[in-house]
Write an enzyme that holds these catalytic residues in place. Structure first.
Site, PDB file in Angstrom:
ATOM      1  N   SER A  11      26.360 -30.015   1.588  1.00 16.58           N
ATOM      2  CA  SER A  11      26.930 -29.241   2.684  1.00 16.58           C
ATOM      3  C   SER A  11      25.925 -29.140   3.820  1.00 16.58           C
ATOM      4  CB  SER A  11      27.282 -27.832   2.214  1.00 16.58           C
ATOM      5  OG  SER A  11      27.451 -27.002   3.343  1.00 16.58           O
ATOM      6  N   HIS A  36      29.990 -32.570   3.090  1.00 14.84           N
ATOM      7  CA  HIS A  36      30.826 -31.367   3.141  1.00 14.84           C
ATOM      8  C   HIS A  36      30.528 -30.611   4.442  1.00 14.84           C
ATOM      9  CE1 HIS A  36      33.135 -28.112   1.163  1.00 14.84           C
ATOM     10  NE2 HIS A  36      32.248 -27.271   1.675  1.00 14.84           N
ATOM     11  N   ASP A  38      31.327 -27.261   6.593  1.00  2.71           N
ATOM     12  CA  ASP A  38      31.814 -25.894   6.485  1.00  2.71           C
ATOM     13  C   ASP A  38      32.119 -25.303   7.859  1.00  2.71           C
ATOM     14  OD1 ASP A  38      31.727 -25.225   3.657  1.00  2.71           O
ATOM     15  OD2 ASP A  38      29.562 -25.520   3.816  1.00  2.71           O
ATOM     16  N   MET A  40      33.466 -22.236   9.966  1.00  2.00           N
ATOM     17  CA  MET A  40      33.651 -20.782   9.814  1.00  2.00           C
ATOM     18  C   MET A  40      33.947 -20.152  11.170  1.00  2.00           C
ATOM     19  SD  MET A  40      30.518 -19.832   7.280  1.00  2.00           S
ATOM     20  CE  MET A  40      30.105 -20.855   5.854  1.00  2.00           C
ATOM     21  N   HIS A  69      35.869 -28.210   5.120  1.00  4.76           N
ATOM     22  CA  HIS A  69      36.276 -26.965   4.468  1.00  4.76           C
ATOM     23  C   HIS A  69      36.513 -25.925   5.563  1.00  4.76           C
ATOM     24  CE1 HIS A  69      34.831 -23.559   1.502  1.00  4.76           C
ATOM     25  NE2 HIS A  69      36.095 -23.427   1.839  1.00  4.76           N
ATOM     26  N   MET A  71      37.129 -22.544   6.717  1.00  4.37           N
ATOM     27  CA  MET A  71      37.109 -21.113   6.386  1.00  4.37           C
ATOM     28  C   MET A  71      37.509 -20.346   7.642  1.00  4.37           C
ATOM     29  SD  MET A  71      33.737 -21.185   4.013  1.00  4.37           S
ATOM     30  CE  MET A  71      33.249 -22.755   4.726  1.00  4.37           C
ATOM     31  N   MET A 140      36.041 -21.746  -5.070  1.00  5.64           N
ATOM     32  CA  MET A 140      34.819 -21.116  -4.552  1.00  5.64           C
ATOM     33  C   MET A 140      34.140 -20.379  -5.700  1.00  5.64           C
ATOM     34  SD  MET A 140      34.460 -21.975  -1.439  1.00  5.64           S
ATOM     35  CE  MET A 140      32.941 -21.044  -1.249  1.00  5.64           C
ATOM     36  N   ASP A 178      32.321 -24.964  -5.177  1.00  3.03           N
ATOM     37  CA  ASP A 178      31.505 -24.739  -3.981  1.00  3.03           C
ATOM     38  C   ASP A 178      30.802 -23.388  -4.052  1.00  3.03           C
ATOM     39  OD1 ASP A 178      30.451 -24.675  -1.433  1.00  3.03           O
ATOM     40  OD2 ASP A 178      32.384 -24.776  -0.391  1.00  3.03           O
TER      41      ASP A 178
HETATM   42  C1  DX5 Z   1      29.778 -21.234   1.463  1.00  2.00           C
HETATM   43  C2  DX5 Z   1      30.098 -22.655   1.835  1.00  2.00           C
HETATM   44  C3  DX5 Z   1      29.362 -23.610   1.022  1.00  2.00           C
HETATM   45  C4  DX5 Z   1      27.852 -23.530   1.126  1.00  2.00           C
HETATM   46  C5  DX5 Z   1      27.284 -23.782  -0.233  1.00  2.00           C
HETATM   47  O1  DX5 Z   1      30.588 -20.362   2.105  1.00  2.00           O
HETATM   48  O2  DX5 Z   1      31.493 -22.924   1.694  1.00  2.00           O
HETATM   49  O3  DX5 Z   1      29.813 -24.943   1.197  1.00  2.00           O
HETATM   50  O4  DX5 Z   1      27.308 -24.423   2.036  1.00  2.00           O
HETATM   51  O5  DX5 Z   1      25.921 -23.557  -0.201  1.00  2.00           O
HETATM   52  P1  DX5 Z   1      25.041 -23.432  -1.509  1.00  2.00           P
HETATM   53  O6  DX5 Z   1      25.160 -24.717  -2.269  1.00  2.00           O
HETATM   54  O7  DX5 Z   1      23.656 -23.212  -0.974  1.00  2.00           O
HETATM   55  O8  DX5 Z   1      25.547 -22.258  -2.308  1.00  2.00           O
HETATM   56 ZN    ZN Z   2      32.147 -25.122   1.659  1.00  2.74          ZN
END
Ligand code: DX5
Ligand code: ZN
Length: 226
Positions: A11, A36, A38, A40, A69, A71, A140, A178
């Site tokens: 990620s 990946h 993310d 947000m 992903h 969010m 998650m 994840d």
């Molecule tokens: C968290 C994200 C993850 C995050 C995971 O909200 O969706 O993808 O990057 O990070 P680690 O592997 O450090 O927990």
């Molecule tokens: Zn993620």
């Protein structure tokens, strides 16, 4: 039939954004299969990252699968834009989209693979009616929003539940996890039936990234065989 090797999806949330192109190149040469991404929005989760332009600009930097992903609240508003960014998978949260069935159909109609994700407090029963429509289920294993958190053990049985439903119903979705995945927790999630793992901190803090990915794949293989 032998299960395919574990898919490792670093990620970029844990990467240094001031050198994002170089960071992604280290993912390309690490043996990881996916990147990946993310996204947000500061509403669905208490953090803000990046949008479709960031992903579009990164697209030429990597031949790997782009696993986006989302969010974000009401992700249906942005599916077309993220599809145009070059994402291969678009994963939305069941908690964020009231007409989830329609949203997943929209993702596929835009030419992307459709993923659904659930936070730790959401049961599998909430997504059971749409499991025939998805290419990936992203469980998650932490509360989304930040990298570097610890895996929540009560989420693990959802992986086994998804593997059982897939077997019973003949579905083909990938099961991904994840949050809090590292060389120790990968064994637990692999033995429950995970196909893909997202890793942020563990990957980007590893001294030797290719060695880390190799070890993750080996550890998963061992855990599956025991
Ligand atoms: C968290 C994200 C993850 C995050 C995971 O909200 O969706 O993808 O990057 O990070 P680690 O592997 O450090 O927990
Ligand atoms: Zn993620």
């Amino acid at each position: 039939m032998e299960k395919a090797p574990l898919i490792v999806a670093p990620s970029v949330l844990s990467a240094d954004f001031s050198r994002i192109g170089e960071e992604v190149e280290t993912v390309n040469s690490s043996g990881a299969a996916w990147v990946h991404l993310d996204v947000m929005d500061g509403m669905f989760v208490p953090n803000i990252t990046f949008g479709p332009k960031f992903i579009k600009d990164l697209r030429p930097c990597s031949p790997l699968v782009f696993d986006t992903h989302l969010m974000i609240d009401q992700p249906e508003r942005y599916i077309e834009l993220f599809a145009q960014s070059g994402s291969d998978y678009l994963t939305v949260h069941a908690e964020a989209s009231i007409h989830l069935h329609r949203t997943l159909q929209l993702i596929r109609s835009c030419g992307c693979k459709a993923g659904v994700s659930i936070v730790p407090s959401t049961p599998i029963s909430m997504i059971e009616p749409v499991l025939d429509l998805v290419d990936q289920v992203l469980v998650m294993t932490v509360n989304p929003g930040f990298g570097g958190q610890q895996l929540i053990p009560s989420t693990l049985r959802k992986i086994s539940e998804l593997a059982q439903i897939r077997h019973d119903e003949g579905y083909e979705y990938l099961i991904s996890v994840d949050g809090g995945i590292n060389l120790r927790t990968v064994k637990e999630v692999a033995s429950c039936g995970t196909d893909a793992v997202v890793c942020g901190n563990a990957f980007f803090m590893a001294e030797d990234r290719p060695a880390f990915v190799k070890q993750m794949i080996l550890s998963a293989q061992e855990a599956r065989n025991t």
